[in-house]
Design an enzyme around this catalytic site. Structure first.
Site: not given
Ligand code: DX5
Ligand code: ZN
Length: 224
Positions: A9, A34, A36, A38, A67, A69, A138, A143, A146, A176
């Site tokens: 990602s 991937h 993200d 948002m 993805h 969101m 999830m 959001g 880390g 994820d």
């Molecule tokens: C969270 C995202 C994830 C995120 C994962 O909202 O959908 O794809 O980037 O990050 P890590 O792998 O650092 O948990």
């Molecule tokens: Zn994601």
């Protein structure tokens, strides 16, 4: 044994060197990228949109796993297909007419995934399972990159694996959030087939190549 796919990602990538980092992940054996998206509504923050997807499309041949969101995902789906998205993932919590979105993505010849927040039960997507290419569980609240892995979500992965197998469905089971060398093998043991990871792959402790190698080594141990 199912093939396990790694989906870096880019949420925690170095955006000033994005093309380079994606190429490095691809050379190190990534199966997809991937992205993200948002909107600051479905989740608290805003991340990236169509121009980034178009830019990533130009630097890799890997499938782009989008993805979404966002609230009202039906308003955004086509723009992300046009931008080069291959797999379009929508949250059941955000979609009033999930089945209509699935039909739309399929009509455009792309793959479609449905995503479940940690608090959302499997039953919310059970009716659409025969029509989807992927289910995303999830393992953090969406959001941010880390965040710590929610082990409780592994039960959902296990139950979904059983359900997909019982129904004879070949949909990918993607996890994820919080995936790293310690949690990745647990996800695969629970039945996941695609692992998304941001901070375990893009960080300032080691190179993308080294991080990918560590993750792959942790998974290889499962088979020995
Ligand atoms: C969270 C995202 C994830 C995120 C994962 O909202 O959908 O794809 O980037 O990050 P890590 O792998 O650092 O948990
Ligand atoms: Zn994601």
């Amino acid at each position: 044994m199912r093939e396990i796919k790694i989906a870096p990602s880019i949420l925690s990538a170095d955006f000033a060197r994005l093309g380079e980092q994606i190429r490095e992940a691809e050379d190190a054996g990534a199966h997809r990228i991937h992205i993200d998206v948002m909107d600051g509504r479905f989740v608290p923050v805003i991340s990236m949109g169509v121009p980034i997807v178009e830019a990533v499309r130009r630097v890799t041949r890997l499938p782009l796993d989008i993805h979404l969101m966002v609230v009202e995902p039906e308003r955004q789906v086509e723009a992300f297909i046009d931008a080069g998205g291959d797999i379009i993932n929508v949250h059941v919590e955000a979609a009033t007419h999930l089945h209509r979105i699935i039909q739309l993505v399929r009509r455009r010849g792309r793959q479609v995934g449905v995503c479940l927040n940690p608090a959302t039960p499997i039953s919310a997507i059970e009716e659409v399972l025969p029509w989807v290419d992927q289910v995303m569980v999830m393992t953090v609240n969406p959001g941010y990159a880390g965040q710590p892995f929610l082990s409780e979500a592994l039960g959902k992965v296990r139950r979904l694996r059983t359900l997909l197998d019982e129904l004879g469905l070949k949909a990918e089971l993607e996890v994820d959030g919080g995936v790293n060398v310690e949690t990745a093998p647990r996800c695969v043991a629970a039945g996941a087939t695609v692992l998304v990871a941001a901070s375990a792959i893009f960080n300032d402790q080691a190179t993308v190549t080294a991080n990918m190698a560590r993750l792959r080594a942790a998974l290889a141990e499962l088979h020995t």
